[in-house]
Design a protein around this motif. Structure first.
Motif, PDB file in Angstrom:
ATOM      1  N   GLU A  13       0.606  -1.437  -0.148  1.00 30.64           N
ATOM      2  CA  GLU A  13      -0.192  -0.271  -0.816  1.00 30.64           C
ATOM      3  C   GLU A  13       0.968   1.190   0.250  1.00 30.64           C
ATOM      4  O   GLU A  13       0.490   2.016  -0.389  1.00 30.64           O
ATOM      5  CB  GLU A  13      -1.044   0.043   1.157  1.00 30.64           C
ATOM      6  CG  GLU A  13      -1.763   0.910   1.365  1.00 30.64           C
ATOM      7  CD  GLU A  13      -2.692   1.451   2.704  1.00 30.64           C
ATOM      8  OE1 GLU A  13      -3.357   1.749   2.521  1.00 30.64           O
ATOM      9  OE2 GLU A  13      -2.973   0.366   3.247  1.00 30.64           O
ATOM     10  N   ALA A  14       1.992   0.793   0.730  1.00 26.76           N
ATOM     11  CA  ALA A  14       2.958   2.151   1.037  1.00 26.76           C
ATOM     12  C   ALA A  14       4.378   2.639  -0.614  1.00 26.76           C
ATOM     13  O   ALA A  14       4.489   3.788  -0.984  1.00 26.76           O
ATOM     14  CB  ALA A  14       4.150   2.211   1.303  1.00 26.76           C
ATOM     15  N   LEU A  15       3.369   1.529  -1.363  1.00 27.39           N
ATOM     16  CA  LEU A  15       4.173   1.937  -2.876  1.00 27.39           C
ATOM     17  C   LEU A  15       3.003   1.933  -3.663  1.00 27.39           C
ATOM     18  O   LEU A  15       3.380   2.160  -4.717  1.00 27.39           O
ATOM     19  CB  LEU A  15       4.664   0.530  -2.724  1.00 27.39           C
ATOM     20  CG  LEU A  15       5.834   0.557  -1.865  1.00 27.39           C
ATOM     21  CD1 LEU A  15       6.777  -1.400  -2.015  1.00 27.39           C
ATOM     22  CD2 LEU A  15       7.191   1.314  -1.987  1.00 27.39           C
ATOM     23  N   ALA A  16       2.381   2.280  -3.805  1.00 24.43           N
ATOM     24  CA  ALA A  16       0.850   2.046  -4.493  1.00 24.43           C
ATOM     25  C   ALA A  16       0.724   2.957  -5.611  1.00 24.43           C
ATOM     26  O   ALA A  16       0.245   2.807  -6.556  1.00 24.43           O
ATOM     27  CB  ALA A  16      -0.375   1.645  -4.020  1.00 24.43           C
ATOM     28  N   ASP A  17       0.651   3.988  -4.770  1.00 25.61           N
ATOM     29  CA  ASP A  17       1.475   5.984  -5.764  1.00 25.61           C
ATOM     30  C   ASP A  17       2.641   5.753  -6.853  1.00 25.61           C
ATOM     31  O   ASP A  17       2.740   6.548  -7.399  1.00 25.61           O
ATOM     32  CB  ASP A  17       1.098   6.671  -5.255  1.00 25.61           C
ATOM     33  CG  ASP A  17       2.133   7.281  -4.019  1.00 25.61           C
ATOM     34  OD1 ASP A  17       2.752   6.222  -3.106  1.00 25.61           O
ATOM     35  OD2 ASP A  17       1.653   7.817  -3.480  1.00 25.61           O
ATOM     36  N   VAL A  18       3.350   4.647  -6.949  1.00 30.19           N
ATOM     37  CA  VAL A  18       4.469   5.501  -7.466  1.00 30.19           C
ATOM     38  C   VAL A  18       4.047   4.855  -8.878  1.00 30.19           C
ATOM     39  O   VAL A  18       3.782   3.894  -9.469  1.00 30.19           O
ATOM     40  CB  VAL A  18       6.040   3.600  -6.967  1.00 30.19           C
ATOM     41  CG1 VAL A  18       6.724   3.860  -7.869  1.00 30.19           C
ATOM     42  CG2 VAL A  18       6.182   3.953  -5.431  1.00 30.19           C
ATOM     43  N   GLU A  19       5.165   6.054  -9.541  1.00 30.39           N
ATOM     44  CA  GLU A  19       5.260   6.198 -11.207  1.00 30.39           C
ATOM     45  C   GLU A  19       6.559   6.360 -11.584  1.00 30.39           C
ATOM     46  O   GLU A  19       7.633   6.109 -11.079  1.00 30.39           O
ATOM     47  CB  GLU A  19       4.044   7.143 -11.420  1.00 30.39           C
ATOM     48  CG  GLU A  19       3.028   7.215 -11.006  1.00 30.39           C
ATOM     49  CD  GLU A  19       2.259   6.490 -11.657  1.00 30.39           C
ATOM     50  OE1 GLU A  19       2.294   5.687 -13.093  1.00 30.39           O
ATOM     51  OE2 GLU A  19       0.956   6.262 -11.728  1.00 30.39           O
ATOM     52  N   PRO A  20       6.644   5.402 -12.850  1.00 28.65           N
ATOM     53  CA  PRO A  20       6.251   4.729 -13.937  1.00 28.65           C
ATOM     54  C   PRO A  20       5.229   3.714 -13.277  1.00 28.65           C
ATOM     55  O   PRO A  20       6.249   3.060 -12.727  1.00 28.65           O
ATOM     56  CB  PRO A  20       7.178   5.319 -14.984  1.00 28.65           C
ATOM     57  CG  PRO A  20       7.981   4.266 -14.610  1.00 28.65           C
ATOM     58  CD  PRO A  20       8.557   5.451 -13.126  1.00 28.65           C
ATOM     59  N   GLU A  21       4.545   3.464 -14.104  1.00 33.74           N
ATOM     60  CA  GLU A  21       3.964   1.562 -14.033  1.00 33.74           C
ATOM     61  C   GLU A  21       5.118   0.575 -13.951  1.00 33.74           C
ATOM     62  O   GLU A  21       4.749  -0.468 -12.438  1.00 33.74           O
ATOM     63  CB  GLU A  21       2.239   1.615 -14.649  1.00 33.74           C
ATOM     64  CG  GLU A  21       1.562  -0.002 -14.367  1.00 33.74           C
ATOM     65  CD  GLU A  21       0.580  -0.252 -15.353  1.00 33.74           C
ATOM     66  OE1 GLU A  21       0.528  -1.245 -15.513  1.00 33.74           O
ATOM     67  OE2 GLU A  21       0.690   0.769 -16.418  1.00 33.74           O
ATOM     68  N   GLN A  22       5.759   0.872 -14.327  1.00 32.91           N
ATOM     69  CA  GLN A  22       6.966  -0.618 -14.702  1.00 32.91           C
ATOM     70  C   GLN A  22       7.369  -0.673 -13.462  1.00 32.91           C
ATOM     71  O   GLN A  22       7.592  -1.377 -12.837  1.00 32.91           O
ATOM     72  CB  GLN A  22       7.981  -0.357 -16.057  1.00 32.91           C
ATOM     73  CG  GLN A  22       8.787  -1.193 -15.996  1.00 32.91           C
ATOM     74  CD  GLN A  22       9.301  -0.769 -17.593  1.00 32.91           C
ATOM     75  OE1 GLN A  22       9.770  -0.186 -17.602  1.00 32.91           O
ATOM     76  NE2 GLN A  22      10.635  -1.513 -17.109  1.00 32.91           N
ATOM     77  N   LEU A  23       7.736   0.779 -13.053  1.00 30.24           N
ATOM     78  CA  LEU A  23       8.586   0.601 -10.944  1.00 30.24           C
ATOM     79  C   LEU A  23       7.741   0.225 -10.659  1.00 30.24           C
ATOM     80  O   LEU A  23       7.933  -0.844  -9.192  1.00 30.24           O
ATOM     81  CB  LEU A  23       9.120   2.112 -11.631  1.00 30.24           C
ATOM     82  CG  LEU A  23      10.176   2.486  -9.813  1.00 30.24           C
ATOM     83  CD1 LEU A  23      11.056   0.674  -9.347  1.00 30.24           C
ATOM     84  CD2 LEU A  23      10.306   4.085  -9.462  1.00 30.24           C
TER      85      LEU A  23
END
Length: 220
Positions: A13-23
């Motif tokens: 959940e803590a990583l759910a907003d990381v961009e880009p999608e591939q990362l």
């Protein structure tokens, strides 16, 4: 929900907003395969010290510990394997992604612990890791010493876990509890159990016993 699932879900959940999608997908896959012993120990510690604690309130701390450990573990792996040297063309993109992933994992872990009493110990873990890896890479370091320096990360991660769990319920870990965390890390011998397992069944009882004795010693 068991502790391993709770720690893993909180980290994701803590990583759910990381961009880009591939990362983001690479990070999610890594957390899905990770040994979550540090995160689980933070949860187990809090519950052992305060049976009525709401683990939802501790989950972010557990995730913070887990993400910092996973990021440093990935950094250690990349440093040991040196993919740019061993496979300088095909592996470049994967290696660059690993370095970026490690940075994101550690920084997100810090953000989760930033406003807690585990913030300073978290900084100390990262600093200790940097010192250990610098010493390890010095010319003339023998394999046994190098292995010991590598294993310090697991020790520090479990110490941070008990700090995060203890401070979540309003206290500081007694030295015996920190020593127990070090013993747990030593039993793992530098590699935490696979994703399906985390800690011995008696861990919670042992932590509660240590805490009770520490309180009794303080009151006497």
């Amino acid at each position: 929900m068991d502790d391993a699932a709770r720690a893993r879900d909180a980290a994701r959940e803590a990583l759910a907003d990381v961009e880009p999608e591939q990362l983001r997908e690479a990070l999610d896959a890594r957390i899905g395969d990770a040994a979550v012993t540090p995160g689980v120990l933070a949860l187990v510690t809090a519950r052992a010290l305060e049976s009525e604690v709401d683990l939802a309130d501790v989950a972010d701390r557990a995730a913070g510990v887990q993400l910092i450990y996973e990021g440093l573990r990935l950094t250690r792996t990349v440093a040991r394997e040196e993919p740019w040297v061993t496979a300088p063309t095909a592996a470049d993109i994967d290696a660059d992604m690993d370095v970026l992933a490690a940075d994101v994992l550690v920084s997100r872990g810090f953000s989760l612990l930033a406003c807690t009493d585990a913030a300073r110990p978290a900084v100390d873990v990262v600093r200790a890791f940097g010192r250990d890896q610098t010493l390890r890479d010095r010319e003339g370091t023998d394999p046994e010493t190098a292995a010991g320096l590598d294993r310090n990360l697991e020790v520090d991660a479990l110490e941070l876990a008990v700090v995060a769990g203890t401070t979540a319920v309003g206290g500081d870990p007694p030295e015996e509890l920190l020593e127990y965390a070090r013993d747990l890390a030593a039993d793992c011998d530098g590699e935490f159990p696979p994703a399906g397992r985390a800690l011995p069944e008696a861990t919670a009882d042992r932590i509660a016993d240590i805490s009770d004795r520490a309180v009794s010693a303080t009151d006497s």
